[in-house]
Design a protein around this motif. Sequence first.
Motif, PDB file in Angstrom:
ATOM      1  N   VAL A   4       0.733  -1.134  -0.067  1.00  0.00           N
ATOM      2  CA  VAL A   4      -0.067   0.117  -0.137  1.00  0.00           C
ATOM      3  C   VAL A   4       0.942   1.167   0.044  1.00  0.00           C
ATOM      4  CG1 VAL A   4      -0.345  -0.046   2.424  1.00  0.00           C
ATOM      5  CG2 VAL A   4      -2.002   1.159   1.143  1.00  0.00           C
ATOM      6  N   GLY A   5       0.646   2.289  -0.687  1.00  0.00           N
ATOM      7  CA  GLY A   5       1.475   3.253  -0.552  1.00  0.00           C
ATOM      8  C   GLY A   5       2.361   3.259  -1.833  1.00  0.00           C
ATOM      9  N   ARG A  46       1.962  15.671  -3.735  1.00  0.00           N
ATOM     10  CA  ARG A  46       1.136  14.935  -2.615  1.00  0.00           C
ATOM     11  C   ARG A  46       1.493  15.735  -1.272  1.00  0.00           C
ATOM     12  NH1 ARG A  46       0.713   8.667  -1.748  1.00  0.00           N
ATOM     13  NH2 ARG A  46      -0.563   8.783  -0.193  1.00  0.00           N
ATOM     14  N   ASP A  51      -5.208   8.497   3.860  1.00  0.00           N
ATOM     15  CA  ASP A  51      -5.025   7.316   4.598  1.00  0.00           C
ATOM     16  C   ASP A  51      -5.075   6.003   3.744  1.00  0.00           C
ATOM     17  OD1 ASP A  51      -7.807   7.222   3.504  1.00  0.00           O
ATOM     18  OD2 ASP A  51      -8.516   7.497   5.375  1.00  0.00           O
ATOM     19  N   ASP A  52      -5.257   4.851   4.055  1.00  0.00           N
ATOM     20  CA  ASP A  52      -5.280   3.590   3.488  1.00  0.00           C
ATOM     21  C   ASP A  52      -6.044   2.575   3.961  1.00  0.00           C
ATOM     22  OD1 ASP A  52      -3.474   2.049   5.365  1.00  0.00           O
ATOM     23  OD2 ASP A  52      -2.065   3.704   4.738  1.00  0.00           O
ATOM     24  N   ARG A  56      -4.124  -2.474   0.269  1.00  0.00           N
ATOM     25  CA  ARG A  56      -3.695  -2.170  -1.421  1.00  0.00           C
ATOM     26  C   ARG A  56      -4.117  -0.692  -1.466  1.00  0.00           C
ATOM     27  NH1 ARG A  56      -4.986  -5.224  -5.933  1.00  0.00           N
ATOM     28  NH2 ARG A  56      -3.310  -4.082  -6.623  1.00  0.00           N
ATOM     29  N   ASP A  58      -4.856   3.124  -1.471  1.00  0.00           N
ATOM     30  CA  ASP A  58      -4.294   4.268  -0.770  1.00  0.00           C
ATOM     31  C   ASP A  58      -4.944   5.413  -1.104  1.00  0.00           C
ATOM     32  OD1 ASP A  58      -2.150   5.971   0.392  1.00  0.00           O
ATOM     33  OD2 ASP A  58      -1.369   6.451  -1.527  1.00  0.00           O
ATOM     34  N   ARG A  59      -5.440   6.323  -0.221  1.00  0.00           N
ATOM     35  CA  ARG A  59      -5.986   7.731  -0.385  1.00  0.00           C
ATOM     36  C   ARG A  59      -5.054   8.770  -0.346  1.00  0.00           C
ATOM     37  NH1 ARG A  59      -9.035  12.116   1.965  1.00  0.00           N
ATOM     38  NH2 ARG A  59      -8.375  11.165   3.991  1.00  0.00           N
ATOM     39  N   ALA A  60      -4.524   9.241  -1.583  1.00  0.00           N
ATOM     40  CA  ALA A  60      -3.516  10.540  -1.562  1.00  0.00           C
ATOM     41  C   ALA A  60      -4.313  11.869  -1.529  1.00  0.00           C
ATOM     42  CB  ALA A  60      -2.632  10.336  -2.546  1.00  0.00           C
ATOM     43  N   TYR A 128      -7.832   7.976  -5.008  1.00  0.00           N
ATOM     44  CA  TYR A 128      -7.810   6.417  -4.449  1.00  0.00           C
ATOM     45  C   TYR A 128      -7.217   5.855  -5.581  1.00  0.00           C
ATOM     46  CZ  TYR A 128     -11.348   8.093  -0.885  1.00  0.00           C
ATOM     47  OH  TYR A 128     -11.905   8.761   0.108  1.00  0.00           O
ATOM     48  N   HIS A 130      -4.525   1.926  -6.173  1.00  0.00           N
ATOM     49  CA  HIS A 130      -3.707   0.741  -5.976  1.00  0.00           C
ATOM     50  C   HIS A 130      -3.066   0.399  -6.897  1.00  0.00           C
ATOM     51  CE1 HIS A 130      -6.458  -2.087  -8.042  1.00  0.00           C
ATOM     52  NE2 HIS A 130      -7.247  -1.202  -7.678  1.00  0.00           N
TER      53      HIS A 130
END
Length: 133
Positions: A4-5, A46, A51-52, A56, A58-60, A128, A130
């Motif tokens: 994730v990320g 960014r 959050d995440d 998998r 990811d919310r950037a 959002y 992945h």
Amino acid sequence: MADVGSVDVELLLIQWLQARLGSGVVVRDELDNNLLDELPTVQVQRLPGGDDDGFRLDRALVDIDVYAATKGDATELAAEIRGLLLTDLPGSETGGAVVGRVRTEAAPGVRPYENTGLRRIGATYSLYSHPVS
């Protein structure tokens, strides 16, 4: 499976936007001393936060600033970018990632800039994504 990320959201957006906005617009992550000679410029950064799901997804949080010679030019380009992000990006596979959703967190608005030779309009989006499986 990628962690994730692991999606470089800045690079993804820079490449994706550049392909849609064309060679007349500079899309980058950092500004330099030639900014006045490279208008319009779109800066993608960014932000800390987001959050995440721990697996998998990811919310950037991403800031997108538009620098142009006039407020009208900057406003028009910022609106075009917003439209592209909200309508064309969700559901796409690009830059090794799948983008699931894009949301406006702060709509485009005037952001001060010390140089009076240009104008800056900025917005904040959540993206959002992945990695592609």
